[in-house]
Design a protein around this motif. Structure first.
Motif, PDB file in Angstrom:
ATOM      1  N   GLU A  45       0.838  -1.197   0.000  1.00 46.14           N
ATOM      2  CA  GLU A  45       0.000   0.000   0.000  1.00 46.14           C
ATOM      3  C   GLU A  45       0.876   1.252   0.000  1.00 46.14           C
ATOM      4  O   GLU A  45       2.068   1.191   0.285  1.00 46.14           O
ATOM      5  CB  GLU A  45      -0.919   0.009   1.231  1.00 46.14           C
ATOM      6  CG  GLU A  45      -1.873  -1.166   1.322  1.00 46.14           C
ATOM      7  CD  GLU A  45      -2.945  -1.186   0.247  1.00 46.14           C
ATOM      8  OE1 GLU A  45      -3.213  -0.140  -0.376  1.00 46.14           O
ATOM      9  OE2 GLU A  45      -3.526  -2.259   0.029  1.00 46.14           O
ATOM     10  N   LEU A  46       0.256   2.392  -0.285  1.00 45.96           N
ATOM     11  CA  LEU A  46       0.942   3.684  -0.209  1.00 45.96           C
ATOM     12  C   LEU A  46       0.771   4.258   1.189  1.00 45.96           C
ATOM     13  O   LEU A  46      -0.310   4.146   1.779  1.00 45.96           O
ATOM     14  CB  LEU A  46       0.330   4.677  -1.195  1.00 45.96           C
ATOM     15  CG  LEU A  46       0.543   4.435  -2.673  1.00 45.96           C
ATOM     16  CD1 LEU A  46      -0.172   5.512  -3.477  1.00 45.96           C
ATOM     17  CD2 LEU A  46       2.015   4.415  -3.012  1.00 45.96           C
ATOM     18  N   THR A  61      -3.251   3.656   2.178  1.00 45.73           N
ATOM     19  CA  THR A  61      -4.319   3.181   1.300  1.00 45.73           C
ATOM     20  C   THR A  61      -4.736   1.775   1.720  1.00 45.73           C
ATOM     21  O   THR A  61      -3.989   1.067   2.399  1.00 45.73           O
ATOM     22  CB  THR A  61      -3.850   3.181  -0.175  1.00 45.73           C
ATOM     23  OG1 THR A  61      -2.700   2.343  -0.298  1.00 45.73           O
ATOM     24  CG2 THR A  61      -3.544   4.579  -0.668  1.00 45.73           C
ATOM     25  N   TYR A  64      -5.407  -0.549  -2.560  1.00 46.49           N
ATOM     26  CA  TYR A  64      -5.086   0.404  -3.620  1.00 46.49           C
ATOM     27  C   TYR A  64      -4.592  -0.325  -4.866  1.00 46.49           C
ATOM     28  O   TYR A  64      -3.710  -1.170  -4.793  1.00 46.49           O
ATOM     29  CB  TYR A  64      -4.024   1.376  -3.119  1.00 46.49           C
ATOM     30  CG  TYR A  64      -3.642   2.451  -4.097  1.00 46.49           C
ATOM     31  CD1 TYR A  64      -4.582   3.355  -4.567  1.00 46.49           C
ATOM     32  CD2 TYR A  64      -2.337   2.563  -4.553  1.00 46.49           C
ATOM     33  CE1 TYR A  64      -4.232   4.359  -5.456  1.00 46.49           C
ATOM     34  CE2 TYR A  64      -1.973   3.567  -5.436  1.00 46.49           C
ATOM     35  CZ  TYR A  64      -2.929   4.457  -5.883  1.00 46.49           C
ATOM     36  OH  TYR A  64      -2.580   5.434  -6.768  1.00 46.49           O
ATOM     37  N   GLY A  66      -3.225   1.239  -7.542  1.00 45.37           N
ATOM     38  CA  GLY A  66      -2.179   1.989  -8.202  1.00 45.37           C
ATOM     39  C   GLY A  66      -2.662   3.047  -9.175  1.00 45.37           C
ATOM     40  O   GLY A  66      -1.869   3.790  -9.733  1.00 45.37           O
ATOM     41  N   ASP A  68      -4.385   6.513 -10.361  1.00 47.90           N
ATOM     42  CA  ASP A  68      -4.607   7.896  -9.940  1.00 47.90           C
ATOM     43  C   ASP A  68      -3.976   8.247  -8.587  1.00 47.90           C
ATOM     44  O   ASP A  68      -4.675   8.563  -7.621  1.00 47.90           O
ATOM     45  CB  ASP A  68      -6.104   8.193  -9.924  1.00 47.90           C
ATOM     46  CG  ASP A  68      -6.398   9.684 -10.035  1.00 47.90           C
ATOM     47  OD1 ASP A  68      -5.430  10.482 -10.114  1.00 47.90           O
ATOM     48  OD2 ASP A  68      -7.575  10.047 -10.033  1.00 47.90           O
ATOM     49  N   PRO A  69      -2.629   8.230  -8.519  1.00 49.57           N
ATOM     50  CA  PRO A  69      -1.977   8.571  -7.250  1.00 49.57           C
ATOM     51  C   PRO A  69      -2.257  10.003  -6.798  1.00 49.57           C
ATOM     52  O   PRO A  69      -2.216  10.288  -5.599  1.00 49.57           O
ATOM     53  CB  PRO A  69      -0.483   8.356  -7.536  1.00 49.57           C
ATOM     54  CG  PRO A  69      -0.361   8.333  -9.010  1.00 49.57           C
ATOM     55  CD  PRO A  69      -1.673   7.896  -9.569  1.00 49.57           C
ATOM     56  N   VAL A  72      -5.028  10.214  -4.253  1.00 51.26           N
ATOM     57  CA  VAL A  72      -4.644   9.915  -2.863  1.00 51.26           C
ATOM     58  C   VAL A  72      -4.245  11.210  -2.164  1.00 51.26           C
ATOM     59  O   VAL A  72      -4.699  11.496  -1.050  1.00 51.26           O
ATOM     60  CB  VAL A  72      -3.509   8.875  -2.815  1.00 51.26           C
ATOM     61  CG1 VAL A  72      -3.041   8.656  -1.386  1.00 51.26           C
ATOM     62  CG2 VAL A  72      -3.948   7.559  -3.444  1.00 51.26           C
TER      63      VAL A  72
END
Length: 103
Positions: A45-46, A61, A64, A66, A68-69, A72
């Motif tokens: 995750e981010l 996240t 997630y 990946g 549309d960063p 976020v």
């Protein structure tokens, strides 16, 4: 420009366990108060971090994919406005780690 709409889901038992949700998509971001909650980053995750007037927050996240960063970051920025801290700096690195790495 269309503005995304975010919702906040709050845990009734822990005021610091919240989830930011994108109304029109699958984006979910969990919010952790690092001074009160245990937090072990998930490598899949981010993670982002922010300082809410002395209270360190982690944003992670959930599920997630990946895509549309920037969404976020937009969601975290929305949350900062929601908690009345629109100037909150969003950090990509855990500041607790960089504090201990001084030489």
């Amino acid at each position: 420009m269309d503005q995304s709409v975010f919702l906040l889901v709050q845990d009734s038992h822990n005021a610091c366990k919240e989830v930011i949700r994108h109304r029109d998509g699958d984006l979910r971001i969990r919010v952790f108060c690092l001074g009160r909650d245990e937090f072990e980053p998930d490598p899949d995750e981010l993670q982002f971090y922010g300082d809410d007037n002395g209270d360190l927050l982690a944003f992670e996240t959930s599920g997630y994919d990946g895509s549309d960063p920037l969404l976020v970051i937009e969601a975290i920025r929305w949350y900062a406005d929601y908690i009345d801290n629109p100037k909150m700096e969003i950090l990509a690195e855990d500041p607790r780690i960089s504090d201990t790495d001084t030489y």
